[in-house]
Design an enzyme around this catalytic site. Structure first.
Site, PDB file in Angstrom:
ATOM      1  N   ASN A 145     -10.160  -6.113  -1.249  1.00  0.00           N
ATOM      2  CA  ASN A 145     -10.390  -6.849  -0.007  1.00  0.00           C
ATOM      3  C   ASN A 145     -11.861  -6.724   0.375  1.00  0.00           C
ATOM      4  O   ASN A 145     -12.341  -5.631   0.667  1.00  0.00           O
ATOM      5  CB  ASN A 145      -9.517  -6.297   1.120  1.00  0.00           C
ATOM      6  CG  ASN A 145      -8.035  -6.510   0.869  1.00  0.00           C
ATOM      7  OD1 ASN A 145      -7.671  -7.110  -0.126  1.00  0.00           O
ATOM      8  ND2 ASN A 145      -7.206  -6.019   1.753  1.00  0.00           N
TER       9      ASN A 145
ATOM     10  N   GLU B 232      -9.705 -11.773  -0.726  1.00  0.00           N
ATOM     11  CA  GLU B 232      -9.100 -10.792  -1.615  1.00  0.00           C
ATOM     12  C   GLU B 232      -9.246 -11.217  -3.068  1.00  0.00           C
ATOM     13  O   GLU B 232      -8.798 -12.301  -3.453  1.00  0.00           O
ATOM     14  CB  GLU B 232      -7.608 -10.616  -1.289  1.00  0.00           C
ATOM     15  CG  GLU B 232      -7.344 -10.177   0.152  1.00  0.00           C
ATOM     16  CD  GLU B 232      -5.873  -9.921   0.406  1.00  0.00           C
ATOM     17  OE1 GLU B 232      -5.202  -9.373  -0.485  1.00  0.00           O
ATOM     18  OE2 GLU B 232      -5.391 -10.285   1.494  1.00  0.00           O
TER      19      GLU B 232
ATOM     20  N   THR C 254      -5.490  -6.118  -5.181  1.00  0.00           N
ATOM     21  CA  THR C 254      -6.677  -6.885  -4.809  1.00  0.00           C
ATOM     22  C   THR C 254      -7.724  -5.989  -4.176  1.00  0.00           C
ATOM     23  O   THR C 254      -7.414  -4.963  -3.563  1.00  0.00           O
ATOM     24  CB  THR C 254      -6.329  -8.018  -3.823  1.00  0.00           C
ATOM     25  OG1 THR C 254      -5.745  -7.456  -2.651  1.00  0.00           O
ATOM     26  CG2 THR C 254      -5.379  -9.014  -4.454  1.00  0.00           C
TER      27      THR C 254
END
Length: 316
Positions: A215, A264, A213
């Site tokens: 962030n 995320e 992911t």
């Protein structure tokens, strides 16, 4: 669009057609006013001018004793986003008036003489049906109509039914986003809601289960509203303008024992680039589900595979 932050630097325009407001979000209700403004400017062979304020007036008028904005103040757009949206609406000149306690204390007469006349050289005003200004909000349409002829400007009020017809307000949009209803927010805004910020380093747990992911950290505007916790289908706009389908989690990540709220995004379609420290803009399309706690990482991974398919379907 010419953007001026210092009132003293505003140019003298031959036929300034002016409206004013915070225009947070520049939603469809605001567009009614802006469309009237640009049409009036064309008819007068003049210039479409918007007067807006920064910081948000409530950040000053309702600040806490230690000078912080009120806890319930959440913005639909950063100043940079507002500027871009006003430019897209056809505005030619924008004055960003610093909103200070001293400015808030101006009387209605001060506001007209010092700002509308001496700074903007307004020749025609376009105002909303309940427009108020000056300390105590005593300035209104009747006041402008009374002093307009002697001051050299005319005034036009947007009919209430024109604004009410679209049924939109910044408050309604905020409530929708706070409930995670990004579809309703998009309908009122006339576009998907956007959230931007730099990509920061996280715990990188997503990599361990095949779902890395990005962030998204706090942007330049800490008051920007973050929608309700949950999983969303979004478009992720990368530096340089490229867009990728993505699924987004907003929340505390209860499955891995998280406590801090994070934003995320997992980019779909095989993206394999380095986004750290680069800006990422997320455009909310659909809410897929609530954030929830799973029995373990394998159960979470199974659900993420379902979420990815649902997100792609929502984005096509």
């Amino acid at each position: 669009m010419h953007v001026i932050h210092d009132p003293a630097a505003f140019p003298v325009l031959p036929a300034a057609v002016v409206t004013s407001g915070t225009f947070d979000g520049v939603h469809l209700g605001h567009r009614q006013i802006l469309d009237h403004l640009t049409a009036a400017a064309r008819a007068a062979h003049g210039q479409a001018v918007v007067l807006t304020y920064w910081p948000h007036p409530r950040a000053v008028l309702a600040s806490t004793p230690d000078g912080r904005p009120p806890a319930d103040l959440h913005l639909l757009s950063t100043l940079e986003e507002r500027i871009a949206l006003l430019a897209a609406a056809g505005i030619e000149y924008l004055l960003v008036q610093p909103f200070t306690p001293e400015f808030a204390a101006w009387t209605a007469a001060d506001y007209v003489q010092r700002l509308l006349l001496n700074t903007l050289h307004a020749r025609h005003l376009v105002i909303g049906y309940d427009h108020r200004f000056g300390t105590g909000r005593v300035g209104d349409l009747a006041y402008l109509q009374q002093i307009g002829p002697a001051s050299g400007f005319t005034v036009e009020e947007i009919p209430r039914q024109d604004v009410d017809a679209v049924g939109v307000s910044s408050t309604r949009i905020r409530r929708a986003l706070e409930a995670g209803d990004v579809a309703t927010a998009a309908r009122y805004l006339g576009r998907p809601y956007a959230l931007s910020g730099p990509v920061v380093r996280g715990q990188q747990l997503g990599r361990t289960i095949g779902y890395p992911t990005a962030n998204v950290g706090p942007g330049l505007e800490p008051l920007k509203l973050v929608p309700a916790n949950g999983v969303y289908a979004v478009w992720a706009e990368l530096p340089g303008g490229g867009r990728h389908p993505a699924m987004l989690n907003i929340g505390v990540r209860p499955t891995v024992g998280g406590t801090n709220r994070t934003v995320e995004a997992h980019l779909l379609g095989g993206f394999d680039g380095d986004l750290y420290d680069q800006p990422l803009t997320l455009y909310f399309v659909a809410r897929l589900r609530d954030e929830q706690k799973f029995a373990g990482l394998e159960a979470l991974k199974t659900q993420l595979a379902r979420d990815a398919m649902t997100a792609l379907a929502a984005l096509t």
